[in-house]
Design a protein around this motif. Structure first.
Motif, PDB file in Angstrom:
ATOM      1  N   GLN B  42       0.828  -1.192   0.000  1.00  0.00           N
ATOM      2  CA  GLN B  42       0.000   0.000   0.000  1.00  0.00           C
ATOM      3  C   GLN B  42       0.871   1.254   0.000  1.00  0.00           C
ATOM      4  OE1 GLN B  42      -3.764  -0.070   0.390  1.00  0.00           O
ATOM      5  NE2 GLN B  42      -2.925  -1.787  -0.750  1.00  0.00           N
ATOM      6  N   GLU B  45      -0.565   7.232   0.094  1.00  0.00           N
ATOM      7  CA  GLU B  45      -1.787   7.841  -0.453  1.00  0.00           C
ATOM      8  C   GLU B  45      -2.984   6.906  -0.281  1.00  0.00           C
ATOM      9  OE1 GLU B  45       1.101   7.785  -2.021  1.00  0.00           O
ATOM     10  OE2 GLU B  45       1.569   9.826  -2.661  1.00  0.00           O
ATOM     11  N   GLN B  46      -2.777   5.628  -0.614  1.00  0.00           N
ATOM     12  CA  GLN B  46      -3.864   4.649  -0.491  1.00  0.00           C
ATOM     13  C   GLN B  46      -4.288   4.484   0.962  1.00  0.00           C
ATOM     14  OE1 GLN B  46      -1.775   1.431  -2.522  1.00  0.00           O
ATOM     15  NE2 GLN B  46      -3.291   1.445  -4.158  1.00  0.00           N
ATOM     16  N   LYS B  49      -6.409   7.551   2.052  1.00  0.00           N
ATOM     17  CA  LYS B  49      -7.771   7.509   1.481  1.00  0.00           C
ATOM     18  C   LYS B  49      -8.614   6.455   2.176  1.00  0.00           C
ATOM     19  CE  LYS B  49      -7.353  10.213  -2.341  1.00  0.00           C
ATOM     20  NZ  LYS B  49      -8.098  10.972  -3.262  1.00  0.00           N
ATOM     21  N   THR B  50      -8.013   5.290   2.413  1.00  0.00           N
ATOM     22  CA  THR B  50      -8.750   4.224   3.090  1.00  0.00           C
ATOM     23  C   THR B  50      -9.146   4.653   4.500  1.00  0.00           C
ATOM     24  OG1 THR B  50      -7.620   2.512   1.817  1.00  0.00           O
ATOM     25  CG2 THR B  50      -8.633   1.818   3.867  1.00  0.00           C
TER      26      THR B  50
END
Lengths: 292, 134
Positions: B42, B45-46, B49-50
């Protein structure tokens, strides 16, 4: 709260996420009833554990995004009846959409309900509809034979099957096999997929209503375009023949039922009468009427 | 009133060893928490967002690759930019003691090295949760 709602209406994702948590923790607050519907289409995906529901939802998101639709996803995994904990791992199949601002994915535990959904899902759908998603995709917990509550919240139910998981006798059983509007045979690159399909066809042909069967390979996207096409066709048909309206009415009734059941349970907890059954029932009814 | 703790367990960076992350995820699940697990590789950024979409109370990172300083500073920076710097972040994995100190100075709330009993991790997370309030 008001502040969050205002921000959410202006498209703020963080506020939407916070409001979902608020709904999960405060089911009594009925503020969602005032929210206007923006006409989101609700598609339910159900099927046994490991059939490929998450991967299929992932592929369907990709297809819908190609057409520019905004997509909301509610992915449900089981809550432990023993500890209350949950391992929410559906998202892992949807990685490719994590950075897309037009895709919102929310994982939920199933809570204490037995029908394969979380009780607050009715309200969460209303909220996501008001936010402005074109499609709301709901993935149930891996379903056994009788978790059929997804029919009460969806406009259309996609039943996800995979080859090698049974014969005609399984297809003839009541419960989950009855609730599909569209049947998907995922992992159709596996041996036996065609045979499986022909068996399913032969049983489904015993009903009056023709239901589509689509072969997909979710991990490569094969058949997914066709699935999305069938979903749209069916939505269109249901819109015209009044089925969508019927299902919406069914959803409202089921939602009311779940709120009432909770009130009964709560009322029951407060009463200590255990000697006389009819007295207990009357006390519960009295209590509910008094508290409204 | 919120009583269920939602934790994101993420595995940033390029190493492929996620057993530790799974062991911790299971322990937190068995302690009655909702664990959102996003799997291998991951990006910060991911993860951000999550964390926003899932409205998590805590973020746990498993890092064995040695890139913990870079990953953590980038993640904390992104969290701040997105207005979620109030979510406590804890890290597990192979982290040299000096680096662990640095990470804490940077804003990482806790570093769990190899051999940390799961009960200690669970208690610490409950404590971090109650400190933030809800």
């Amino acid at each position: 709260m008001k502040d969050l709602l205002e921000k959410m209406k202006n498209g703020d994702i963080k506020s939407l996420a916070k409001l979902i948590s608020y709904l999960e923790n405060n089911p009594e607050d009925r503020f969602v009833d005032e929210l206007p519907s923006k006409g989101a289409k609700v598609i339910g995906f159900t099927g046994s554990p490991g059939a490929g529901k998450s991967s299929l939802v992932n592929a369907v998101i990709s297809e819908l995004r190609k057409e520019g639709f905004k997509v909301g996803v509610i992915a449900i995994d089981p809550t432990s009846p023993f500890t209350g904990g949950a391992f929410l791992g559906d998202r892992i199949r949807m990685k490719s959409h994590f950075l897309d601002d037009s895709v919102f994915i929310r994982s939920m535990g199933s809570g204490s309900s037995l029908g394969g959904l979380n009780e607050s899902i009715f309200d969460v759908i209303k909220l996501m509809d008001a936010f402005g998603f074109d499609y709301i995709l709901i993935e149930t917990v891996g379903a056994g034979q009788s978790e059929v509550d997804i029919v009460y919240v969806s406009d259309i139910v996609v039943l996800v099957l995979s080859p090698g998981t049974g014969d005609e006798i399984q297809f003839l059983k009541s419960g989950i096999m009855e609730i599909g509007d569209i049947y998907v045979i995922n992992k159709s690159d596996l041996e036996g997929a065609d045979y499986y399909k022909s068996r399913l066809e032969s049983i489904l042909s015993l009903s009056d209503i023709r239901k589509p069967i689509i072969k997909t390979v979710a991990t490569t996207g094969k058949g997914v375009k066709e699935l999305v096409f069938e979903i749209k066709q069916l939505l269109d048909k249901f819109q015209k023949n009044g089925e969508i309206k019927k299902r919406l009415e069914r959803r409202i009734k089921k939602h009311a039922e779940s709120i009432l059941v909770r009130k009964i349970q709560k009322s029951m907890e407060e009463i200590n009468e255990t000697e006389n059954l009819s007295k207990l029932i009357n006390m519960v009814i009295d209590n509910i009427c008094k508290n409204k | 009133m919120k009583d269920r703790i939602r934790v994101l367990i993420a595995k940033p960076g390029l190493d492929g060893h996620d057993r530790g992350a799974k062991v911790v995820a299971k322990a937190l699940r068995d302690a009655g928490m909702e664990v959102i697990y996003t799997g291998l590789r991951q990006t910060p950024e991911q993860i951000v967002k999550t964390a926003i979409q899932e409205d998590v109370d805590l973020i746990g990172l498993s890092i064995l690759s040695g890139a913990h300083m870079n990953i953590c500073s980038k993640l904390l920076k992104l969290m701040k930019e997105n207005g979620i710097e109030n979510i406590p972040v804890f890290v597990g994995g192979i982290i040299p003691p000096d680096d662990a100190e640095e990470l804490k100075k940077m804003g990482i709330k806790e570093v769990f090295g190899p051999g940390t009993p799961l009960s200690v991790i669970v208690e610490k997370i409950k404590q971090l949760f109650s400190e933030v309030g809800s």
